[in-house]
Design a protein around this motif. Sequence first.
Motif, mmCIF file in Angstrom:
data_model
loop_
_atom_site.group_PDB
_atom_site.id
_atom_site.type_symbol
_atom_site.label_atom_id
_atom_site.label_comp_id
_atom_site.label_asym_id
_atom_site.label_seq_id
_atom_site.Cartn_x
_atom_site.Cartn_y
_atom_site.Cartn_z
ATOM 1 N N ARG A 241 -10.353 3.971 -6.615
ATOM 2 C CA ARG A 241 -10.827 5.200 -5.976
ATOM 3 C C ARG A 241 -11.639 6.017 -6.977
ATOM 4 N NH1 ARG A 241 -7.274 9.849 -3.643
ATOM 5 N NH2 ARG A 241 -8.390 10.528 -1.788
ATOM 6 N N GLU A 242 -12.774 6.556 -6.532
ATOM 7 C CA GLU A 242 -13.682 7.245 -7.439
ATOM 8 C C GLU A 242 -13.520 8.757 -7.437
ATOM 9 O OE1 GLU A 242 -15.558 5.839 -9.697
ATOM 10 O OE2 GLU A 242 -14.823 3.879 -9.055
ATOM 11 N N ASN A 243 -13.198 9.353 -6.275
ATOM 12 C CA ASN A 243 -13.005 10.799 -6.242
ATOM 13 C C ASN A 243 -11.930 11.144 -5.221
ATOM 14 O OD1 ASN A 243 -14.266 11.824 -3.587
ATOM 15 N ND2 ASN A 243 -15.911 10.546 -4.435
ATOM 16 N N HIS A 244 -11.412 12.367 -5.305
ATOM 17 C CA HIS A 244 -10.241 12.745 -4.518
ATOM 18 C C HIS A 244 -10.542 12.903 -3.033
ATOM 19 C CE1 HIS A 244 -11.006 17.206 -3.934
ATOM 20 N NE2 HIS A 244 -11.967 16.857 -4.764
ATOM 21 N N ASN A 245 -11.844 12.853 -2.661
ATOM 22 C CA ASN A 245 -12.222 12.893 -1.254
ATOM 23 C C ASN A 245 -12.645 11.533 -0.721
ATOM 24 O OD1 ASN A 245 -11.835 15.705 -0.725
ATOM 25 N ND2 ASN A 245 -13.690 16.144 -1.915
ATOM 26 N N ASP A 246 -12.506 10.516 -1.533
ATOM 27 C CA ASP A 246 -12.919 9.163 -1.162
ATOM 28 C C ASP A 246 -11.867 8.541 -0.250
ATOM 29 O OD1 ASP A 246 -13.854 6.611 -0.977
ATOM 30 O OD2 ASP A 246 -13.799 6.172 -3.117
ATOM 31 N N HIS A 247 -12.264 8.203 0.976
ATOM 32 C CA HIS A 247 -11.332 7.622 1.931
ATOM 33 C C HIS A 247 -11.461 6.104 2.021
ATOM 34 C CE1 HIS A 247 -10.618 11.712 2.938
ATOM 35 N NE2 HIS A 247 -11.783 11.886 3.519
ATOM 36 N N ALA A 248 -12.369 5.531 1.250
ATOM 37 C CA ALA A 248 -12.545 4.084 1.286
ATOM 38 C C ALA A 248 -11.345 3.389 0.654
ATOM 39 C CB ALA A 248 -13.818 3.693 0.544
ATOM 40 N N ILE A 249 -10.914 2.314 1.274
ATOM 41 C CA ILE A 249 -9.801 1.520 0.777
ATOM 42 C C ILE A 249 -10.311 0.117 0.483
ATOM 43 C CG2 ILE A 249 -7.496 0.612 1.279
ATOM 44 C CD1 ILE A 249 -7.095 2.895 3.214
ATOM 45 N N GLY A 250 -10.074 -0.363 -0.730
ATOM 46 C CA GLY A 250 -10.502 -1.705 -1.078
ATOM 47 C C GLY A 250 -9.718 -2.765 -0.314
ATOM 48 N N ASP A 251 -10.079 -4.010 -0.537
ATOM 49 C CA ASP A 251 -9.440 -5.101 0.201
ATOM 50 C C ASP A 251 -8.389 -5.839 -0.624
ATOM 51 O OD1 ASP A 251 -11.060 -6.343 -1.617
ATOM 52 O OD2 ASP A 251 -12.254 -7.453 -0.139
ATOM 53 N N LYS A 252 -8.072 -5.303 -1.814
ATOM 54 C CA LYS A 252 -7.115 -5.976 -2.679
ATOM 55 C C LYS A 252 -5.982 -5.030 -3.048
ATOM 56 C CE LYS A 252 -5.719 -9.469 -5.268
ATOM 57 N NZ LYS A 252 -5.250 -10.742 -4.681
#
Length: 324
Positions: free
Chosen positions: A207-218
């Motif tokens: 995760r890059e920032n505290h507003n980042d909602h992207a979730i990786g696949d691993k």
Amino acid sequence: MPEQLDVPSISLKDFESRKEEITKQLVEAAETAGFLSLVDHGITVEEIDRQFAISRVFFDLPADVKARIPHNLHTNNGWEYKSQIRPSTGVADQKESFWLQRNSQWPTDEDVPGFSEGTRNFFAKCESISKQVLACLSIALGFPENHLYDAMDVDAEGNLTQMRMIHYMASENTAGTWRAGNHTDIGCLTLLFQRDGEDGLEVCPGRENHNDHAIGDKFFPIPARTGPIVVNIGDMLMAWSDDRLKANYHRVRAKDLGPSPDRYSIAYFNTGRRNVVMQGPLKKYPAISCGDYFLHKTAIQFGHNFKKVEPAAVTGNSLPTVAV
């Protein structure tokens, strides 16, 4: 992507004389995985086992007895049963939990013998360990040593720090289903106690920032062990550190093969007091009160529950009025 996630085991032995070394280890872990494991922390396996025994006695009570302290949407304290719906899954987590603060309503010793004395002692131990870790992180961020701990002073007005006893019920569900969906912790610093053999916790770094909602696949598993404390960074501290310290996504997953047994865990959530103003050393983000930040993040994670409560109830020392 590595095959295993480096979740270092960090000893707090001889803390005062090793503070510089410990700080370096804590920060390195917080800047990458956002998770670490503490050993030599001052809570014995016997003390942890006793608190889990208290937790189990509570969860073994009939539902109508546990419901004497129902989950309160105004304070976020009390017993809830399969009521937490993660936006990542759209279904309720397969667990029950009991949220509590030092000044909230607790079970009587008639219902759970030794609950008050044992839990108060456990609170005190968690507070002591948190003070050490937060001192190191304060120093690393260029704040005064007591900056973060004072902001979470459990004796001061507007305290939001909580403990949560959790019981994931044994399940025959389809392999790989979620016992708790993908999420980040909203507060600053979580201390998580687990028990041998009751696995399921998995972490997704990156995760890059505290507003980042992207979730990786691993996702990477963190085995459950009685004794070491799993520590992770929450969204509030990620923002407070200008995104230097990582609040990464995690979940609790059912077994791939065979039934999943009961899983018990205890989480201690250090959270900034409602009226404390937080801002990182680089001032990457505008200053905001911890209470407003907590409410904002809770709305993102649990906004689907807002319709169940009255917005006007968010006042005083209440927590955000959501079902969490």
